[in-house]
Scaffold this motif. Sequence first.
Motif, PDB file in Angstrom:
ATOM      1  N   GLN A  31       2.978   8.025  15.155  1.00 14.30           N
ATOM      2  CA  GLN A  31       2.833   6.654  15.660  1.00 14.30           C
ATOM      3  C   GLN A  31       3.517   5.658  14.737  1.00 14.30           C
ATOM      4  O   GLN A  31       4.206   4.741  15.194  1.00 14.30           O
ATOM      5  CB  GLN A  31       1.357   6.284  15.797  1.00 14.30           C
ATOM      6  N   ALA A  32       3.308   5.816  13.436  1.00 16.58           N
ATOM      7  CA  ALA A  32       3.901   4.888  12.471  1.00 16.58           C
ATOM      8  C   ALA A  32       5.424   4.908  12.553  1.00 16.58           C
ATOM      9  O   ALA A  32       6.076   3.853  12.560  1.00 16.58           O
ATOM     10  CB  ALA A  32       3.438   5.235  11.058  1.00 16.58           C
ATOM     11  N   VAL A  33       5.998   6.093  12.634  1.00 21.69           N
ATOM     12  CA  VAL A  33       7.456   6.217  12.704  1.00 21.69           C
ATOM     13  C   VAL A  33       7.953   5.654  14.029  1.00 21.69           C
ATOM     14  O   VAL A  33       8.939   4.902  14.074  1.00 21.69           O
ATOM     15  CB  VAL A  33       7.896   7.684  12.514  1.00 21.69           C
ATOM     16  N   ARG A  34       7.281   5.991  15.144  1.00 24.65           N
ATOM     17  CA  ARG A  34       7.708   5.501  16.454  1.00 24.65           C
ATOM     18  C   ARG A  34       7.696   3.979  16.492  1.00 24.65           C
ATOM     19  O   ARG A  34       8.669   3.345  16.914  1.00 24.65           O
ATOM     20  CB  ARG A  34       6.810   6.030  17.567  1.00 24.65           C
ATOM     21  N   ILE A  35       6.607   3.376  16.042  1.00 21.11           N
ATOM     22  CA  ILE A  35       6.496   1.912  16.066  1.00 21.11           C
ATOM     23  C   ILE A  35       7.544   1.274  15.154  1.00 21.11           C
ATOM     24  O   ILE A  35       8.182   0.290  15.525  1.00 21.11           O
ATOM     25  CB  ILE A  35       5.070   1.464  15.710  1.00 21.11           C
ATOM     26  N   ALA A  36       7.739   1.840  13.975  1.00 19.42           N
ATOM     27  CA  ALA A  36       8.745   1.298  13.054  1.00 19.42           C
ATOM     28  C   ALA A  36      10.134   1.357  13.669  1.00 19.42           C
ATOM     29  O   ALA A  36      10.914   0.395  13.578  1.00 19.42           O
ATOM     30  CB  ALA A  36       8.715   2.061  11.732  1.00 19.42           C
ATOM     31  N   GLU A  84      11.398  10.694  -0.101  1.00 22.39           N
ATOM     32  CA  GLU A  84      11.069   9.265  -0.094  1.00 22.39           C
ATOM     33  C   GLU A  84      10.738   8.792   1.321  1.00 22.39           C
ATOM     34  O   GLU A  84       9.788   8.036   1.534  1.00 22.39           O
ATOM     35  CB  GLU A  84      12.221   8.455  -0.682  1.00 22.39           C
ATOM     36  N   THR A  85      11.488   9.259   2.288  1.00 21.93           N
ATOM     37  CA  THR A  85      11.243   8.879   3.679  1.00 21.93           C
ATOM     38  C   THR A  85       9.898   9.419   4.149  1.00 21.93           C
ATOM     39  O   THR A  85       9.119   8.699   4.791  1.00 21.93           O
ATOM     40  CB  THR A  85      12.376   9.406   4.589  1.00 21.93           C
ATOM     41  N   VAL A  86       9.587  10.648   3.811  1.00 19.76           N
ATOM     42  CA  VAL A  86       8.296  11.247   4.174  1.00 19.76           C
ATOM     43  C   VAL A  86       7.163  10.482   3.505  1.00 19.76           C
ATOM     44  O   VAL A  86       6.149  10.160   4.138  1.00 19.76           O
ATOM     45  CB  VAL A  86       8.266  12.742   3.794  1.00 19.76           C
ATOM     46  N   ARG A  87       7.339  10.137   2.233  1.00 19.77           N
ATOM     47  CA  ARG A  87       6.305   9.383   1.515  1.00 19.77           C
ATOM     48  C   ARG A  87       6.057   8.031   2.172  1.00 19.77           C
ATOM     49  O   ARG A  87       4.918   7.629   2.397  1.00 19.77           O
ATOM     50  CB  ARG A  87       6.714   9.184   0.044  1.00 19.77           C
ATOM     51  N   LEU A  88       7.139   7.341   2.499  1.00 20.69           N
ATOM     52  CA  LEU A  88       7.005   6.028   3.133  1.00 20.69           C
ATOM     53  C   LEU A  88       6.324   6.130   4.501  1.00 20.69           C
ATOM     54  O   LEU A  88       5.474   5.302   4.843  1.00 20.69           O
ATOM     55  CB  LEU A  88       8.382   5.368   3.287  1.00 20.69           C
ATOM     56  N   ALA A  89       6.689   7.141   5.275  1.00 17.26           N
ATOM     57  CA  ALA A  89       6.077   7.325   6.594  1.00 17.26           C
ATOM     58  C   ALA A  89       4.586   7.594   6.466  1.00 17.26           C
ATOM     59  O   ALA A  89       3.767   7.012   7.196  1.00 17.26           O
ATOM     60  CB  ALA A  89       6.771   8.464   7.335  1.00 17.26           C
ATOM     61  N   ARG A  90       4.213   8.434   5.537  1.00 18.36           N
ATOM     62  CA  ARG A  90       2.781   8.746   5.328  1.00 18.36           C
ATOM     63  C   ARG A  90       2.023   7.519   4.818  1.00 18.36           C
ATOM     64  O   ARG A  90       0.906   7.249   5.248  1.00 18.36           O
ATOM     65  CB  ARG A  90       2.639   9.911   4.361  1.00 18.36           C
ATOM     66  N   GLU A  91       2.636   6.803   3.901  1.00 15.61           N
ATOM     67  CA  GLU A  91       2.019   5.600   3.346  1.00 15.61           C
ATOM     68  C   GLU A  91       1.782   4.559   4.448  1.00 15.61           C
ATOM     69  O   GLU A  91       0.709   3.974   4.553  1.00 15.61           O
ATOM     70  CB  GLU A  91       2.953   5.025   2.273  1.00 15.61           C
ATOM     71  N   ALA A 144       1.591   5.047   7.672  1.00 14.43           N
ATOM     72  CA  ALA A 144       0.592   5.556   8.616  1.00 14.43           C
ATOM     73  C   ALA A 144      -0.822   5.344   8.080  1.00 14.43           C
ATOM     74  O   ALA A 144      -1.717   4.890   8.811  1.00 14.43           O
ATOM     75  CB  ALA A 144       0.842   7.037   8.896  1.00 14.43           C
ATOM     76  N   ALA A 145      -1.013   5.638   6.801  1.00 18.74           N
ATOM     77  CA  ALA A 145      -2.341   5.468   6.200  1.00 18.74           C
ATOM     78  C   ALA A 145      -2.746   3.994   6.181  1.00 18.74           C
ATOM     79  O   ALA A 145      -3.885   3.647   6.516  1.00 18.74           O
ATOM     80  CB  ALA A 145      -2.351   6.051   4.785  1.00 18.74           C
TER      81      ALA A 145
END
Length: 90
Positions: A29-34, A11-18, A20-21
Amino acid sequence: MGVQLNIKDEETVRLARELAAEMGESVTQAVRIALQERRARTPPPRRRARVEETMAVVRGLQDHWKPELRDQELSLTHGDLLYNEDGSFK
């Protein structure tokens, strides 16, 4: 390759990819900014809590060693606890 973070929760991987897209950035970048945004919203650990915990320990020691001082304010001057007005030990 650089430093890695292995996330095993799907779920965490899915959310991170979502995220980012949606944002048009890399997953990193998405994870760092979040994480930066969450950290900015979260107050730092409160020093006051540590001071209060320390004072509770000091009061416990005070009760143990000098029970006659139980309900008195703690003094920052050790002389107030150790010496009488004439300079002799209490």
